[in-house]
Design an enzyme around this catalytic site. Sequence first.
Site: not given
Ligand code: ADP
Length: 159
Positions: A18, A42, A91, A129
């Site tokens: 992130h 979630k 990703r 995450s």
């Molecule tokens: P959500 O529940 O909306 O998927 P996340 O916190 O998991 O929330 O992810 C938020 C955004 O960050 C999404 O667009 C996800 O694809 C992106 N994201 C999560 N991990 C990574 C990472 N390692 N690298 C790049 N983008 C990421």
Amino acid sequence: MPKTAIYPGTFDPITRGHEDIIIRATKLFDRVIVAVAANPKKQPLFALQERLDLAKAVLESCPNVEVLGFDDLLTNFAKAQDAQVILRGLRAVSDFESELQMACMNRHLAPQLETFFLAPSEQYHFLSSSLVREVASYDGDMSEFVDPLVAKALKLKKV
Ligand code: ADP
């Protein structure tokens, strides 16, 4: 006109992946809003306030970044914040289908908002995450994947 991008997510918890996307975005936009979704469906490990506090602490040194919580339709929240862009991280191919679906739905709801996708540095392509929570639950080394503050919070969550 100053450009505002909104980066929505659950951030349960915020990872280096992130952070990578947010730092790239600060070079492209005047204002970057990290929008932490309440997302009760979630069943997040960290409460909304904890996720907000962690993101704020981790991003403290990024001057044009704001961290806000929301529990609304994203397009409504983005409009209220005068954002022109929704930012998402891509990703692997596995992210693509659901992200495209979401971008199309958001465009339908708010045609003036554009979705931008940014790819993180290669070392974060496998990082999520949920994996971080999983590895942390078995006391795995978190230092490459999350800020030390987040690693500490994960340790404290473990009963
Ligand atoms: P959500 O529940 O909306 O998927 P996340 O916190 O998991 O929330 O992810 C938020 C955004 O960050 C999404 O667009 C996800 O694809 C992106 N994201 C999560 N991990 C990574 C990472 N390692 N690298 C790049 N983008 C990421």
